[in-house]
Motif scaffolding. Structure first.
Motif, PDB file in Angstrom:
ATOM      1  N   ALA A 112      -4.053 -10.206  -4.184  1.00 30.04           N
ATOM      2  CA  ALA A 112      -5.067  -9.619  -3.307  1.00 30.04           C
ATOM      3  C   ALA A 112      -4.655  -8.242  -2.808  1.00 30.04           C
ATOM      4  CB  ALA A 112      -5.333 -10.552  -2.121  1.00 30.04           C
ATOM      5  N   ILE A 113      -3.407  -8.088  -2.408  1.00 26.01           N
ATOM      6  CA  ILE A 113      -3.003  -6.800  -1.844  1.00 26.01           C
ATOM      7  C   ILE A 113      -2.814  -5.739  -2.928  1.00 26.01           C
ATOM      8  CG2 ILE A 113      -2.020  -7.825   0.229  1.00 26.01           C
ATOM      9  CD1 ILE A 113       0.735  -7.600  -0.937  1.00 26.01           C
ATOM     10  N   GLN A 114      -2.477  -6.156  -4.148  1.00 24.97           N
ATOM     11  CA  GLN A 114      -2.413  -5.194  -5.243  1.00 24.97           C
ATOM     12  C   GLN A 114      -3.814  -4.710  -5.612  1.00 24.97           C
ATOM     13  OE1 GLN A 114      -0.246  -7.379  -8.194  1.00 24.97           O
ATOM     14  NE2 GLN A 114       1.761  -6.803  -7.389  1.00 24.97           N
ATOM     15  N   LEU A 115      -4.781  -5.609  -5.582  1.00 21.39           N
ATOM     16  CA  LEU A 115      -6.160  -5.220  -5.839  1.00 21.39           C
ATOM     17  C   LEU A 115      -6.642  -4.237  -4.788  1.00 21.39           C
ATOM     18  CD1 LEU A 115      -8.816  -5.527  -7.385  1.00 21.39           C
ATOM     19  CD2 LEU A 115      -9.346  -7.508  -5.935  1.00 21.39           C
ATOM     20  N   ALA A 116      -6.266  -4.454  -3.537  1.00 21.07           N
ATOM     21  CA  ALA A 116      -6.662  -3.537  -2.467  1.00 21.07           C
ATOM     22  C   ALA A 116      -6.097  -2.140  -2.695  1.00 21.07           C
ATOM     23  CB  ALA A 116      -6.185  -4.082  -1.118  1.00 21.07           C
ATOM     24  N   ALA A 117      -4.854  -2.077  -3.148  1.00 22.57           N
ATOM     25  CA  ALA A 117      -4.226  -0.778  -3.385  1.00 22.57           C
ATOM     26  C   ALA A 117      -4.948   0.005  -4.476  1.00 22.57           C
ATOM     27  CB  ALA A 117      -2.755  -0.975  -3.750  1.00 22.57           C
ATOM     28  N   ILE A 118      -5.318  -0.657  -5.556  1.00 23.96           N
ATOM     29  CA  ILE A 118      -5.990   0.054  -6.640  1.00 23.96           C
ATOM     30  C   ILE A 118      -7.416   0.423  -6.249  1.00 23.96           C
ATOM     31  CG2 ILE A 118      -6.888  -1.960  -7.876  1.00 23.96           C
ATOM     32  CD1 ILE A 118      -5.448   1.334  -9.272  1.00 23.96           C
ATOM     33  N   LEU A 119      -8.076  -0.391  -5.424  1.00 18.84           N
ATOM     34  CA  LEU A 119      -9.404  -0.025  -4.949  1.00 18.84           C
ATOM     35  C   LEU A 119      -9.343   1.200  -4.042  1.00 18.84           C
ATOM     36  CD1 LEU A 119     -11.039  -3.510  -4.238  1.00 18.84           C
ATOM     37  CD2 LEU A 119     -11.536  -1.922  -6.099  1.00 18.84           C
ATOM     38  N   GLY A 138       0.799  -1.214   0.000  1.00 17.21           N
ATOM     39  CA  GLY A 138       0.000   0.000   0.000  1.00 17.21           C
ATOM     40  C   GLY A 138       0.835   1.268   0.000  1.00 17.21           C
ATOM     41  N   LEU A 139       1.912   1.271   0.751  1.00 14.63           N
ATOM     42  CA  LEU A 139       2.759   2.462   0.844  1.00 14.63           C
ATOM     43  C   LEU A 139       3.579   2.694  -0.409  1.00 14.63           C
ATOM     44  CD1 LEU A 139       4.109   2.306   4.517  1.00 14.63           C
ATOM     45  CD2 LEU A 139       2.310   3.789   3.604  1.00 14.63           C
ATOM     46  N   THR A 140       3.948   1.634  -1.109  1.00 11.57           N
ATOM     47  CA  THR A 140       4.897   1.784  -2.222  1.00 11.57           C
ATOM     48  C   THR A 140       4.267   1.731  -3.605  1.00 11.57           C
ATOM     49  OG1 THR A 140       5.367  -0.610  -2.208  1.00 11.57           O
ATOM     50  CG2 THR A 140       6.787   0.800  -0.856  1.00 11.57           C
ATOM     51  N   GLU A 141       3.016   1.294  -3.727  1.00  9.54           N
ATOM     52  CA  GLU A 141       2.414   1.116  -5.049  1.00  9.54           C
ATOM     53  C   GLU A 141       2.360   2.416  -5.846  1.00  9.54           C
ATOM     54  OE1 GLU A 141       1.366  -0.362  -8.281  1.00  9.54           O
ATOM     55  OE2 GLU A 141       1.335  -1.811  -6.653  1.00  9.54           O
ATOM     56  N   PHE A 142       2.104   3.529  -5.194  1.00 11.74           N
ATOM     57  CA  PHE A 142       1.922   4.782  -5.917  1.00 11.74           C
ATOM     58  C   PHE A 142       3.065   5.770  -5.698  1.00 11.74           C
ATOM     59  CE2 PHE A 142      -2.231   2.917  -5.004  1.00 11.74           C
ATOM     60  CZ  PHE A 142      -2.654   2.678  -6.301  1.00 11.74           C
ATOM     61  N   ALA A 164      -2.430   2.420   1.221  1.00  8.01           N
ATOM     62  CA  ALA A 164      -2.466   3.065  -0.095  1.00  8.01           C
ATOM     63  C   ALA A 164      -3.201   4.399  -0.037  1.00  8.01           C
ATOM     64  CB  ALA A 164      -3.128   2.137  -1.114  1.00  8.01           C
ATOM     65  N   MET A 165      -4.294   4.463   0.693  1.00 11.88           N
ATOM     66  CA  MET A 165      -5.025   5.720   0.816  1.00 11.88           C
ATOM     67  C   MET A 165      -4.151   6.792   1.459  1.00 11.88           C
ATOM     68  SD  MET A 165      -9.003   4.901   1.745  1.00 11.88           S
ATOM     69  CE  MET A 165      -9.328   6.645   1.553  1.00 11.88           C
ATOM     70  N   LEU A 166      -3.419   6.424   2.482  1.00  5.66           N
ATOM     71  CA  LEU A 166      -2.523   7.376   3.143  1.00  5.66           C
ATOM     72  C   LEU A 166      -1.405   7.815   2.205  1.00  5.66           C
ATOM     73  CD1 LEU A 166      -2.233   5.671   6.660  1.00  5.66           C
ATOM     74  CD2 LEU A 166      -3.598   7.678   6.054  1.00  5.66           C
ATOM     75  N   ALA A 167      -0.865   6.875   1.442  1.00 10.47           N
ATOM     76  CA  ALA A 167       0.252   7.182   0.543  1.00 10.47           C
ATOM     77  C   ALA A 167      -0.177   8.121  -0.580  1.00 10.47           C
ATOM     78  CB  ALA A 167       0.836   5.895  -0.033  1.00 10.47           C
ATOM     79  N   VAL A 168      -1.358   7.906  -1.148  1.00 10.38           N
ATOM     80  CA  VAL A 168      -1.843   8.757  -2.237  1.00 10.38           C
ATOM     81  C   VAL A 168      -2.012  10.191  -1.764  1.00 10.38           C
ATOM     82  CG1 VAL A 168      -3.860   9.227  -3.688  1.00 10.38           C
ATOM     83  CG2 VAL A 168      -2.914   6.920  -3.571  1.00 10.38           C
ATOM     84  N   LYS A 169      -2.655  10.369  -0.631  1.00  3.40           N
ATOM     85  CA  LYS A 169      -2.868  11.722  -0.097  1.00  3.40           C
ATOM     86  C   LYS A 169      -1.534  12.389   0.234  1.00  3.40           C
ATOM     87  CE  LYS A 169      -7.387  10.602   1.903  1.00  3.40           C
ATOM     88  NZ  LYS A 169      -8.177  11.435   0.979  1.00  3.40           N
ATOM     89  N   ALA A 170      -0.606  11.622   0.810  1.00  6.79           N
ATOM     90  CA  ALA A 170       0.690  12.191   1.184  1.00  6.79           C
ATOM     91  C   ALA A 170       1.493  12.593  -0.051  1.00  6.79           C
ATOM     92  CB  ALA A 170       1.477  11.176   2.021  1.00  6.79           C
ATOM     93  N   VAL A 185      -7.369   3.755  -4.542  1.00  9.90           N
ATOM     94  CA  VAL A 185      -7.356   4.893  -5.464  1.00  9.90           C
ATOM     95  C   VAL A 185      -8.755   5.135  -6.028  1.00  9.90           C
ATOM     96  CG1 VAL A 185      -6.539   5.681  -7.713  1.00  9.90           C
ATOM     97  CG2 VAL A 185      -4.933   4.757  -6.073  1.00  9.90           C
ATOM     98  N   CYS A 186      -9.450   4.053  -6.375  1.00  5.00           N
ATOM     99  CA  CYS A 186     -10.820   4.203  -6.876  1.00  5.00           C
ATOM    100  C   CYS A 186     -11.701   4.894  -5.834  1.00  5.00           C
ATOM    101  CB  CYS A 186     -11.411   2.835  -7.217  1.00  5.00           C
ATOM    102  SG  CYS A 186     -10.656   2.024  -8.640  1.00  5.00           S
ATOM    103  N   TRP A 187     -11.523   4.549  -4.588  1.00 10.27           N
ATOM    104  CA  TRP A 187     -12.313   5.182  -3.527  1.00 10.27           C
ATOM    105  C   TRP A 187     -11.925   6.647  -3.365  1.00 10.27           C
ATOM    106  CZ3 TRP A 187     -16.592   4.653  -0.903  1.00 10.27           C
ATOM    107  CH2 TRP A 187     -16.774   5.404   0.269  1.00 10.27           C
ATOM    108  N   ASP A 188     -10.644   6.930  -3.414  1.00  7.76           N
ATOM    109  CA  ASP A 188     -10.170   8.299  -3.224  1.00  7.76           C
ATOM    110  C   ASP A 188     -10.648   9.217  -4.351  1.00  7.76           C
ATOM    111  OD1 ASP A 188      -8.724   9.791  -1.298  1.00  7.76           O
ATOM    112  OD2 ASP A 188      -7.118  10.082  -2.739  1.00  7.76           O
TER     113      ASP A 188
END
Length: 274
Positions: free
Chosen positions: A50-57, A17-21, A230-236, A59-62
């Motif tokens: 599974a964890i890659q799918l979570a990361a992209i979801l 989650g932290l590194t995907e984006f 991932a949500m935290l990483a995108v915003k940061a 972004v979709c939520w954000d």
């Protein structure tokens, strides 16, 4: 289920989650951390889906409001039609090349040494691009051209080599081809949606027989950790690009690559076919 295994799932989910984006290579980090945790077997590969799918979801939520606008207006609003067209154009190079070389890349390039080399090379590339001081001509994703979208798509193709970083390739490519830092970063997020969904479903198709109901708690822990991280990483990252360059990420990549090369020095020959 073994608590140690669940802790490994939690850690790997956070790492993904932290590194995907971020421009540091999530795949590279997962290979390295998975190797250190001894969680890089066939089961681990399915877990990564599974964890890659979570990361992209995440972004979709954000970006759910913008995605809803696109869905509602794609049939009759020129701006949304152009946006979808640009995503498709940027997605195609990696999609075509991924289908052609997926098996070869998975078989020969997923090891700590090749990841370390790519981390260092990518770090040097970021330093070079940042020193060039490109002047942006496009301030928003809606103002970019289809030619720029295609150029960024070819830049994304470089990320098929583990350790390069999909986010790093698309963001730096966007900057080189005339986008502002924020526009390049946001387009990288949007382009990740079709790219990662396609990669995830392709991996599920290829590894369907490895899925087991007993692994559900493991997947659930990793999924939740990856989504939140991932949500935290995108915003940061969006806050960061408003007033900073990507140079710190470059030095981080180079330092990590050198450390990995040192600790895995006994594998140098086997990694390059010697």
């Amino acid at each position: 289920m073994d608590i140690v295994l669940l802790l490994k799932a939690l850690l790997l989910g956070i790492v993904e989650g932290l590194t995907e984006f971020l421009p540091v290579s999530s795949t590279g980090h997962l290979i390295l951390v998975g190797d250190l945790l001894d969680f890089n077997d066939e089961r681990g590969k399915v877990f990564e889906i599974a964890i890659q799918l979570a990361a992209i979801l995440a972004v979709c939520w954000d970006y759910r409001q913008r995605l809803a606008q696109v869905a509602q207006g794609v049939a009759h609003v020129p701006r949304e039609q152009r946006f979808v067209f640009h995503l498709l154009v940027a997605f195609l190079p990696a999609a075509v090349l991924g289908v052609m070389f997926h098996h070869t890349i998975k078989a020969y390039l997923f090891n700590p040494i090749t990841v370390a080399a790519a981390l260092i090379a990518g770090g040097l590339a970021i330093l070079y691009i940042e020193k060039r001081a490109y002047h942006p001509r496009v301030q928003t994703v809606d103002a970019m051209s289809w030619q720029q979208a295609l150029q960024i798509g070819f830049a994304q193709s470089l990320a098929m080599f583990p350790g390069v970083s999909r986010a790093g390739a698309t963001i730096m490519g966007g900057i080189v081809f005339g986008l502002s830092r924020r526009a390049a970063t946001e387009f990288s997020f949007f382009l990740a949606i079709p790219t990662m969904f396609a990669a995830t479903f392709y991996d599920v198709y290829k590894n369907w027989l490895l899925l087991r109901l007993s692994d559900l708690p493991l997947f659930a822990v990793g999924f939740a950790a990856s989504f939140i991280a991932a949500m935290l990483a995108v915003k940061a990252l969006l806050r960061w690009v408003a007033s900073h360059s990507f140079i710190p990420f470059a030095w981080y990549r180079i330092a990590l690559g050198l450390v990995v090369l040192f600790f895995y020095r006994d594998q140098w020959g086997s990694a390059f076919g010697a």
